[in-house]
Design an enzyme around this catalytic site. Structure first.
Site, PDB file in Angstrom:
ATOM      1  N   GLY A  75      -3.916  -9.712  -0.284  1.00  0.00           N
ATOM      2  CA  GLY A  75      -4.141  -9.394   1.141  1.00  0.00           C
ATOM      3  C   GLY A  75      -5.362 -10.032   1.096  1.00  0.00           C
ATOM      4  O   GLY A  75      -6.103 -10.570   0.928  1.00  0.00           O
ATOM      5  N   VAL A  77      -8.866 -10.024   4.630  1.00  0.00           N
ATOM      6  CA  VAL A  77      -9.827  -9.085   5.435  1.00  0.00           C
ATOM      7  C   VAL A  77      -9.057  -7.818   6.501  1.00  0.00           C
ATOM      8  O   VAL A  77      -8.740  -8.443   6.808  1.00  0.00           O
ATOM      9  CB  VAL A  77     -10.759  -9.704   6.032  1.00  0.00           C
ATOM     10  CG1 VAL A  77     -10.758 -10.585   7.033  1.00  0.00           C
ATOM     11  CG2 VAL A  77     -12.313  -8.606   6.239  1.00  0.00           C
ATOM     12  N   TYR A  79     -10.883  -3.486   8.050  1.00  0.00           N
ATOM     13  CA  TYR A  79     -11.953  -2.885   8.594  1.00  0.00           C
ATOM     14  C   TYR A  79     -11.075  -1.306   7.914  1.00  0.00           C
ATOM     15  O   TYR A  79     -10.222  -1.467   8.573  1.00  0.00           O
ATOM     16  CB  TYR A  79     -12.857  -3.375   9.815  1.00  0.00           C
ATOM     17  CG  TYR A  79     -12.942  -2.292  10.277  1.00  0.00           C
ATOM     18  CD1 TYR A  79     -14.509  -1.961   9.668  1.00  0.00           C
ATOM     19  CD2 TYR A  79     -12.893  -1.214  11.103  1.00  0.00           C
ATOM     20  CE1 TYR A  79     -15.225  -0.872  10.384  1.00  0.00           C
ATOM     21  CE2 TYR A  79     -13.709  -0.219  11.229  1.00  0.00           C
ATOM     22  CZ  TYR A  79     -15.058  -0.434  11.393  1.00  0.00           C
ATOM     23  OH  TYR A  79     -15.942   0.453  11.487  1.00  0.00           O
ATOM     24  N   HIS A  80     -12.195  -0.755   7.626  1.00  0.00           N
ATOM     25  CA  HIS A  80     -11.871   0.544   7.416  1.00  0.00           C
ATOM     26  C   HIS A  80     -13.462   1.359   8.114  1.00  0.00           C
ATOM     27  O   HIS A  80     -14.256   0.979   8.295  1.00  0.00           O
ATOM     28  CB  HIS A  80     -12.627   1.293   5.906  1.00  0.00           C
ATOM     29  CG  HIS A  80     -11.058   0.767   5.140  1.00  0.00           C
ATOM     30  ND1 HIS A  80     -10.200   0.557   5.412  1.00  0.00           N
ATOM     31  CD2 HIS A  80     -11.048  -0.407   3.854  1.00  0.00           C
ATOM     32  CE1 HIS A  80      -9.185   0.399   4.758  1.00  0.00           C
ATOM     33  NE2 HIS A  80      -9.553  -0.659   3.883  1.00  0.00           N
ATOM     34  N   SER A 140      -2.465  -0.883   8.649  1.00  0.00           N
ATOM     35  CA  SER A 140      -1.917  -1.731   7.075  1.00  0.00           C
ATOM     36  C   SER A 140      -2.271  -1.797   5.898  1.00  0.00           C
ATOM     37  O   SER A 140      -2.055  -0.095   5.349  1.00  0.00           O
ATOM     38  CB  SER A 140      -3.626  -2.562   7.092  1.00  0.00           C
ATOM     39  OG  SER A 140      -4.435  -1.411   6.710  1.00  0.00           O
ATOM     40  N   GLY A 142      -2.460  -3.038   1.364  1.00  0.00           N
ATOM     41  CA  GLY A 142      -2.765  -3.581   0.235  1.00  0.00           C
ATOM     42  C   GLY A 142      -3.194  -3.008  -1.058  1.00  0.00           C
ATOM     43  O   GLY A 142      -3.287  -1.671  -1.648  1.00  0.00           O
ATOM     44  N   LEU A 154      -2.538   2.197   1.907  1.00  0.00           N
ATOM     45  CA  LEU A 154      -2.696   2.645   3.512  1.00  0.00           C
ATOM     46  C   LEU A 154      -3.754   2.075   4.194  1.00  0.00           C
ATOM     47  O   LEU A 154      -4.750   3.466   2.926  1.00  0.00           O
ATOM     48  CB  LEU A 154      -1.375   3.262   3.466  1.00  0.00           C
ATOM     49  CG  LEU A 154      -1.756   4.566   3.563  1.00  0.00           C
ATOM     50  CD1 LEU A 154      -2.505   4.492   4.672  1.00  0.00           C
ATOM     51  CD2 LEU A 154       0.005   5.133   3.148  1.00  0.00           C
ATOM     52  N   ALA A 155      -4.328   2.578   5.109  1.00  0.00           N
ATOM     53  CA  ALA A 155      -5.208   2.890   5.955  1.00  0.00           C
ATOM     54  C   ALA A 155      -3.788   2.549   8.172  1.00  0.00           C
ATOM     55  O   ALA A 155      -3.250   1.509   8.079  1.00  0.00           O
ATOM     56  CB  ALA A 155      -6.076   1.597   6.119  1.00  0.00           C
ATOM     57  N   CYS A 171      -6.208  -9.125   8.508  1.00  0.00           N
ATOM     58  CA  CYS A 171      -5.953  -9.287   7.634  1.00  0.00           C
ATOM     59  C   CYS A 171      -4.929 -11.136   7.881  1.00  0.00           C
ATOM     60  O   CYS A 171      -3.591 -11.634   7.180  1.00  0.00           O
ATOM     61  CB  CYS A 171      -4.181  -8.944   7.637  1.00  0.00           C
ATOM     62  SG  CYS A 171      -4.291  -7.208   7.902  1.00  0.00           S
TER      63      CYS A 171
END
Length: 208
Positions: A75, A77, A79-80, A140, A142, A154-155, A171
């Protein structure tokens, strides 16, 4: 007849530095043996942008003071940050007879079921991994698979500041809108602990 696979160990790691967690995931995966139990790591990260293997610099519009970490998941970019639950799935896919596509489906189904529990109607998009509500991305995913074992995961956006998503093309999709459970539910948004309990339960159900 295949022997049943033991349940994954749950580790609730709290607030965890991204790079340290990434290094830990790699070390755990490299040191695995056929007998190593699977693990699910539940945590939150301090603010960070992560750029996947397919990531392109033009999707980082204005990261500002938020660090950018190059990572080895699939994947682009994302953000977390605080208020977002991250679950890393450290699984022996061969032992579980799971392919990557089946694992992606399992994660997306678990997220959809979790959100449905709180009255949010969400769905995956076959063309873009993740889970969406009315075209807005709420979760999201990845993954990386090495030696037949998965890491990353996952997030889910629960109760977080969404502003940093405006600093990137999430993404890799210019103009993609991002939402959260708080944005959709307002004051009726459940607390983080309640969401994590349901999310882990849904994942465990599908991994059993």
């Amino acid at each position: 007849m295949n022997s049943p696979v033991s349940p994954a160990l749950i580790r609730r790691l709290g607030a965890s530095d991204y790079q340290q967690t990434l290094d830990h995931m790699r070390s755990f995966t490299d040191a695995r043996t056929p007998d190593t139990p699977d693990e699910l790591w539940l945590l939150e990260h301090p603010p960070v942008f992560t750029q996947g293997l397919a990531g392109r610099a033009e999707h980082l519009l204005a990261p500002g003071e938020i660090p950018v970490v190059q990572v080895d998941r699939g994947g682009q970019v994302t953000y977390h940050g605080p208020g977002q639950w991250v679950v890393y799935l450290l699984l022996d896919l061969r032992r579980r007879h799971l392919g990557v596509r089946a694992l992606v489906d399992l994660i997306e189904q678990s997220l959809v079921a979790t959100l449905d529990h709180f009255g949010i109607q969400a769905a995956p998009d076959p063309a873009a991994p993740g889970v969406y509500v009315a075209g807005q991305k709420i979760a999201s995913l990845g993954l990386r698979v090495r030696r037949g074992c998965s890491y990353h995961g996952l997030a889910l956006n629960v109760d977080m500041d969404l502003e940093p998503f405006s600093r990137i093309n999430p993404c890799g999709y210019a103009g993609l809108q991002v939402t959260s459970m708080r944005a959709l539910l307002g004051d009726s948004c459940p607390d983080m602990s309640t969401v994590s309990d349901i999310l882990l339960r849904e994942l465990e159900l599908r991994l059993s």
